[in-house]
Each structure stands twice: as structure tokens, then as C-alpha cells.
Design a protein around this motif. Sequence first.
Motif: not given
Length: 433
Positions: A189-210
Amino acid sequence: MSRLLPTAPYRGTRDFLPAEMSVRQQVFGHLYETVERYGYGRYDGPILESAEIYEAKSGQEIANQQLYSLTDRGGRRIALRPEMTPSVARMIAANAGSLQFPVRWYSHVNCHRYERPQRGRTREHWQLNVDIFGSDSPNCEIEIFDLIHDVMGSLGATRDMWVLRVGDRAILNSILRDVVKVPESAHQQTMALIDRWEKVPAEKLREDAAEFGVDGRMFDLLESTLRSGAEVLPDLPDEVREASPLAQVMKSEAKDLFVFDPFIVRGLQYYTSTVFEVFDLSPENNRSLFGGGRYGDLAGLFTNQRIPGIGFGMGDVTLHDFLDTHGLLPEAKNEVDVAVIPVDDELIPASREVARTLRQAGIRTSTTLEPRKLGKELSRADRSGAGFAVIVGRDEWQRQAVVLRDLKGAAQHEIALADVVAHLTERLAPAGA
């Protein structure tokens, strides 16, 4: 009353008119020539494959959302290929006993995915695929990176137009495990998150990671570690660096061919170590153009023999956008070089005779199919892009001669029939040839 059917193709697919085909043929002609100079042989395969091979290795996005699948009359589940790599792995496995490894193969095939049509994405695309099978050597990475540079150069692209960004999934796994301390259960799941890193706002990434157990502290450490690039490598275990082909390449003269970037993950499930993407550097088209990576044993789906591989796929849609953005698209070639025009219907057999001679000499030649006045035929020839018209007249034909008309300059003169091929071959030769 007849039923009128749609004149447009299925949504997300494209028609290619002759002018567009001319441009495509020129572009991919450069690519074929470049790839074959490296010793790659061209192969092809069926557009229909067993759906299971994509569900097993292509990843959930393709298998669950983008696959065009159906059940045939024999009850078999089949799919239109969304990519070529599983097919070529199957072909390599089936013929492994007769192949001399390492194998260098390439193809140019059409693929189908149920995408949301948008700039850079359609539901059908043509893709150049280049692969090496049967070697774990870091020299494979170096050759692929060299080839990418030559491929881009063959299209007229310079180094300031694009960048090759390269990551390594094994290194990324070590970053997650040994540096950031992400729980093993959350790695995918973390790798999938990193794959979206440049396409998604940072706060959304942080929420998804949590949601899957990466708290704020780990998230901040993850971001700072990934942004450090190659500086993270000394913090990894020796065995990780020693096992990584990419880490070995970074010690070689090939290190200047690419930028090490831990953010490069690639979404396809079968990649095991090196992964890479080529990005357009223009602000008008700032996106990934194509990519690939190393698969440790994709052929293992079909054989007990371990056959590692590495390769990339370059799609025509993003390639076209790149060339268009940088003014590198070639002009469409004209349909014909010469039009042979009889002055009346009785001379049509004579015009076919002249055209046959010109075609045998390699000159693209059209002839009159329907009776028209000479002026209309000349206009038609000019619109088709022909540079010259060979006019077959009654008196000239009796003298074994024709009239040669320059459609660009409008000058014309009589010429002996025996001299037409040599004269036109000289006039049509490229400047400087």
C-alpha cells in the motif's frame, strides 16, 4: 430505408488517415532502425490471450478495471491484450529449449485498456516493446538506458527535452523496512501511495497513509528519505546494495545516463528491482512518456526454468504528444511522386505501360482511373503531392516520347520514353544524395 451506422470509431480508439499513417511510419521507422542496430529481433503474438495471465501478474488496476475480457464458445476466459510483456514471457518460456540466452526481442503491437480517454490516454494504443531475457547482469540495464538515449535521439530529441528517472523496488523495500520502519503488511500500500506522490495533494497522501498504519512521523521520514535520492544508499544494508543491479550501474560510467529517483515505482506487479520512466521536461507536457523495468522471473508463470528479464514499452499516444510539444513531428509524405495522365481514353493502356516501368524503378506512380479533362487530372495530381506529371499524348506516343510536366514550376518539355526513368530518378533524388 437503410440503417445508417456510426462513422466514428469506438470511443477512445482512433482512425488513422493516410497522412497520419505517413507520420507514424516515419516515426516508428526511426525506432525500428535504432533498436535493430542493437541486435534485437522483431516478434509478434496474438491479440487474444488467456485472461488469467494478466490477472496473475499485471496488477489489480489492469486486471480489475481496464481489462477487456470475454468468455468464448468453449467457455474459456480470454482478453484483448492490455500490454505485451506477459505474452512475450509466455513465448520465451514455450521456446526456451531452442533459444540462446540472453535473448533480445522487440515488437510493435496494438493494446487495449478500458481507460478514461484523455490527453495521453486512449482505449487502444500502439506500443513499441523492447526486452532482454535470460540475464541478471547490470550490463542489461546499461544497454537499455543507452538504447533509450539513442531512441530519443533518433527522433530529434535533445537531452534538455527529457529525463530518464530510475528507481529500484528492492532498494525501496529496504527503505521502507530498514529506514522508515513501515510495517511489512503495509509495504504494498505504501508503494502504491508513492506511485501517486506527484499526482495527489500531500494532505490527501498523509490521510491515506494513516489508514494503513503509516503515522505522521513515518510519513515525514518517508518523504525526506525519498527526496534525499542517492544519499540514502549508504544507510541501507550491504546485502541490499550488493544485490541491486542498479546500485552497480551507479558505480559505472553509465551513471550519467539517468537520475536515481526512489519515487519511481511503476504500477505493474511483476517488476522486482530496477524500474524507470522517461519524463518530458516541457512545462506544456510535464508527464511520464514511457517506462519499464526488471522482472526477476515473469516467465515463471509458464515454466520451472528461471528466466529473468528487463525491458520497456513506449506508447504512440504519449510519444505523439511529446513530438508535437517540441515541434519534432515529421511532415506527412506525399501520396505519389509521379502521375501518368493520358490525353484520351484510348491511351489509357499506354499510360499503364509507362506507369508499370516507373513503378518497377521504385517510383511511386498513379494513373488515371476515370476519364477527366487534362486540366482536372493535373490539378488532382498536384493535390496528391506529385512532383511531376507524365502526359501521354497521341503524337508523342507515336514518336516513343511523352511530355514531362513539373507540377511545382509548371514547366514542361518532351522527353524520349527511354529516358523517362533516368530523368525522374535524378529529379526525385533527395538533395545531397
